[in-house]
Design a protein around this motif. Structure first.
Motif, PDB file in Angstrom:
ATOM      1  N   LEU A  10      10.600   0.111  -1.516  1.00 10.67           N
ATOM      2  CA  LEU A  10      10.014   0.427  -2.827  1.00 10.67           C
ATOM      3  C   LEU A  10       9.788  -0.837  -3.643  1.00 10.67           C
ATOM      4  CD1 LEU A  10       9.131   2.543  -4.894  1.00 10.67           C
ATOM      5  CD2 LEU A  10      11.517   2.713  -5.642  1.00 10.67           C
ATOM      6  N   LEU A  11      10.739  -1.762  -3.607  1.00  8.00           N
ATOM      7  CA  LEU A  11      10.593  -3.027  -4.341  1.00  8.00           C
ATOM      8  C   LEU A  11       9.400  -3.816  -3.819  1.00  8.00           C
ATOM      9  CD1 LEU A  11      11.726  -5.030  -6.414  1.00  8.00           C
ATOM     10  CD2 LEU A  11      13.196  -5.950  -4.608  1.00  8.00           C
ATOM     11  N   ALA A  12       9.221  -3.866  -2.506  1.00  6.47           N
ATOM     12  CA  ALA A  12       8.088  -4.592  -1.927  1.00  6.47           C
ATOM     13  C   ALA A  12       6.771  -3.962  -2.331  1.00  6.47           C
ATOM     14  CB  ALA A  12       8.227  -4.628  -0.403  1.00  6.47           C
ATOM     15  N   VAL A  13       6.706  -2.632  -2.323  1.00  2.87           N
ATOM     16  CA  VAL A  13       5.467  -1.937  -2.705  1.00  2.87           C
ATOM     17  C   VAL A  13       5.154  -2.177  -4.178  1.00  2.87           C
ATOM     18  CG1 VAL A  13       4.412   0.334  -3.016  1.00  2.87           C
ATOM     19  CG2 VAL A  13       5.681  -0.165  -0.924  1.00  2.87           C
ATOM     20  N   LEU A  14       6.156  -2.058  -5.065  1.00  2.00           N
ATOM     21  CA  LEU A  14       5.943  -2.274  -6.495  1.00  2.00           C
ATOM     22  C   LEU A  14       5.519  -3.710  -6.778  1.00  2.00           C
ATOM     23  CD1 LEU A  14       8.925  -0.279  -8.069  1.00  2.00           C
ATOM     24  CD2 LEU A  14       6.500   0.312  -8.114  1.00  2.00           C
ATOM     25  N   THR A  15       6.139  -4.659  -6.066  1.00  2.00           N
ATOM     26  CA  THR A  15       5.766  -6.067  -6.261  1.00  2.00           C
ATOM     27  C   THR A  15       4.324  -6.313  -5.854  1.00  2.00           C
ATOM     28  OG1 THR A  15       8.050  -6.754  -5.847  1.00  2.00           O
ATOM     29  CG2 THR A  15       6.360  -8.442  -5.671  1.00  2.00           C
ATOM     30  N   ALA A  16       3.914  -5.733  -4.719  1.00  2.00           N
ATOM     31  CA  ALA A  16       2.537  -5.895  -4.259  1.00  2.00           C
ATOM     32  C   ALA A  16       1.548  -5.288  -5.255  1.00  2.00           C
ATOM     33  CB  ALA A  16       2.366  -5.246  -2.887  1.00  2.00           C
ATOM     34  N   VAL A  17       1.874  -4.105  -5.785  1.00  2.00           N
ATOM     35  CA  VAL A  17       0.995  -3.446  -6.754  1.00  2.00           C
ATOM     36  C   VAL A  17       0.897  -4.271  -8.031  1.00  2.00           C
ATOM     37  CG1 VAL A  17       0.733  -1.423  -8.242  1.00  2.00           C
ATOM     38  CG2 VAL A  17       1.365  -1.129  -5.846  1.00  2.00           C
ATOM     39  N   LEU A  18       2.024  -4.750  -8.538  1.00  3.12           N
ATOM     40  CA  LEU A  18       2.026  -5.541  -9.767  1.00  3.12           C
ATOM     41  C   LEU A  18       1.250  -6.848  -9.592  1.00  3.12           C
ATOM     42  CD1 LEU A  18       5.709  -5.023 -10.984  1.00  3.12           C
ATOM     43  CD2 LEU A  18       3.624  -4.097 -12.013  1.00  3.12           C
ATOM     44  N   LEU A  19       1.409  -7.497  -8.452  1.00  2.88           N
ATOM     45  CA  LEU A  19       0.667  -8.726  -8.200  1.00  2.88           C
ATOM     46  C   LEU A  19      -0.828  -8.458  -8.103  1.00  2.88           C
ATOM     47  CD1 LEU A  19       2.983 -10.590  -5.678  1.00  2.88           C
ATOM     48  CD2 LEU A  19       2.247 -11.426  -7.910  1.00  2.88           C
ATOM     49  N   PHE A  20      -1.209  -7.340  -7.484  1.00  4.47           N
ATOM     50  CA  PHE A  20      -2.628  -6.994  -7.393  1.00  4.47           C
ATOM     51  C   PHE A  20      -3.209  -6.748  -8.783  1.00  4.47           C
ATOM     52  CE2 PHE A  20      -5.914  -3.687  -7.206  1.00  4.47           C
ATOM     53  CZ  PHE A  20      -6.853  -4.324  -6.414  1.00  4.47           C
ATOM     54  N   GLY A  57       5.022  -4.204   6.786  1.00  5.64           N
ATOM     55  CA  GLY A  57       6.001  -4.486   7.834  1.00  5.64           C
ATOM     56  C   GLY A  57       7.293  -3.703   7.639  1.00  5.64           C
ATOM     57  N   LEU A  58       7.764  -3.606   6.394  1.00  5.58           N
ATOM     58  CA  LEU A  58       8.976  -2.847   6.122  1.00  5.58           C
ATOM     59  C   LEU A  58       8.771  -1.366   6.424  1.00  5.58           C
ATOM     60  CD1 LEU A  58      10.047  -4.570   2.793  1.00  5.58           C
ATOM     61  CD2 LEU A  58      11.374  -4.559   4.916  1.00  5.58           C
ATOM     62  N   ALA A  59       7.603  -0.846   6.062  1.00  7.57           N
ATOM     63  CA  ALA A  59       7.307   0.561   6.338  1.00  7.57           C
ATOM     64  C   ALA A  59       7.248   0.819   7.844  1.00  7.57           C
ATOM     65  CB  ALA A  59       5.991   0.966   5.671  1.00  7.57           C
TER      66      ALA A  59
END
Length: 377
Positions: A10-20, A57-59
């Motif tokens: 979840l942290l990786a997904v949120l970080t990717a969304v925020l960076l986008f 990758g985590l997923a």
């Protein structure tokens, strides 16, 4: 937070969304051609892509169970492997470290069975490995406290995690439901990965001067489990199932050790031990060991063992389809070894395909262990 943790994903997904979102929002301000705006644009794009690929990758790792921990991912796992010494200890070196209920069942093990997390220490090989043991509801029935049960070792692929056999492939739940429907006998399942000396892929081989993996599965593991649990001790009490690398190991163990494993099922198996960066030199120039690790060579040049084999493949999606057909023909030409198969019209080398093959595989192996299935079980 562990590699398999939902929080990490979840942290990786949120970080990717925020960076986008941040990249889109800040792009007009970074449109000027100065050295720092160019660096900022490159940095934002790179960070966004890295976090996106990390999330993917985590997923994928959660879905397929490639690596169990960060140490496992980076090849630094040292918690399990070859134990230095167990001299003086008795047979059956097995310790239960945790218990949990079967998915879809209640808390009462008499109704749903139980999963036990264990640590196994090989008496002769000095190999230590974690595993999960599924005990059927009948095991906890006071009226059946003297009853013994057939057992099957269930192996993952490489690198794989034993946990995936419980969470992703649902072996305990499927076994409980099949037994409740009378389609298989209640069985004990010992679920683990064949990688007993991580990160090395030993292909269930007794490596000269290295891990004696085949001996661990052929001798130490059944000995330890039988000493701790009520496993039947007569002929035909043990079977072995595996997928991919675990499937190769399952077939080889049944062929090499028919007095231990009366049946072996290889889901999407291959038939010859590879040699690559993950395995290293498994045979140390020993031609006999190398040949006997080639199951097709073994069937042709060694006396046919009295055991039953099951192989699976798909006409579309599996690279082992032609090799599987050839292996079936070679086994059929013997006069003792029995061969069965599951051939799907299509299905890739993945968990979804194996989930379709597990129920009939459990039924098949149940019918070949410990005599006929009693009425009403």
């Amino acid at each position: 937070m562990g590699l398999m943790s939902n929080k990490v994903l979840l942290l990786a997904v949120l970080t990717a969304v925020l960076l986008f979102v941040g990249t889109v929002w800040q792009w007009p301000r970074l449109a000027r051609l100065t050295w720092w705006t160019v660096i900022a644009r490159v940095g934002l794009l790179l960070a966004t892509q890295v976090t996106l690929f990390a999330a993917i990758g985590l997923a994928a790792n959660q879905a397929f169970g490639f690596y169990a921990s960060w140490a496992d991912l980076f090849g630094k796992e040292t918690g399990q492997g070859v134990v230095v010494d167990h001299a003086g200890r008795t047979a059956g070196q097995l310790k239960v470290v945790d218990t949990q209920r079967v998915e879809g069942g209640g808390r009462d093990p008499r109704a749903a069975g139980q999963i036990q997390e264990i640590d196994v220490n090989g008496r002769t090989t000095r190999i230590a490995s974690p595993a999960y043991v599924y005990l059927p509801p009948e095991y906890f029935d006071p009226a059946q406290k003297m009853r013994t049960f057939p057992a099957a070792v269930v192996l993952t692929g490489y690198p794989g995690t034993a946990r995936s056999l419980v969470d992703k492939l649902d072996y305990p739940r499927v076994a409980r439901e099949l037994a409740a429907d009378g389609r298989m006998r209640p069985m004990i399942l010992v679920m683990m990965r064949p990688t007993v000396a991580p990160p090395r892929d030993t292909e269930c081989v007794d490596v000269p001067g290295g891990p004696q993996t085949e001996s661990f599965f052929a001798k130490d593991l059944p000995e330890a489990v039988t000493a701790h649990y009520r496993v039947a001790r007569g002929p035909g009490s043990w079977g072995v199932i595996g997928d991919s690398t675990g499937g190769y190991c399952a077939l080889k163990l049944a062929l090499h050790h028919p007095r231990v494993y009366a049946a072996g099922a290889g889901l999407s198996a291959y038939y010859k031990a590879p040699t690559d960066a993950t395995t290293g030199d498994l045979f140390q120039g020993d031609r006999t060991r190398r040949n006997e690790a080639d199951l097709r060579w073994f069937i042709k040049h060694r006396p046919a063992p009295d055991t039953s084999l099951l192989v699976t493949s798909s006409k579309v999606g599996e690279s082992n389809y032609k090799a599987t057909l050839k292996f079936i023909d070679k086994v059929k030409a013997t006069n003792r070894t029995r061969i069965s198969s599951i051939i799907l019209e299509s299905g890739g080398h993945n968990f979804n395909t194996w989930r379709r093959e597990i129920p009939p595989t459990l039924e098949w192996i149940s019918g070949r262990l410990g005599g006929p299935i009693p009425d009403g079980v």
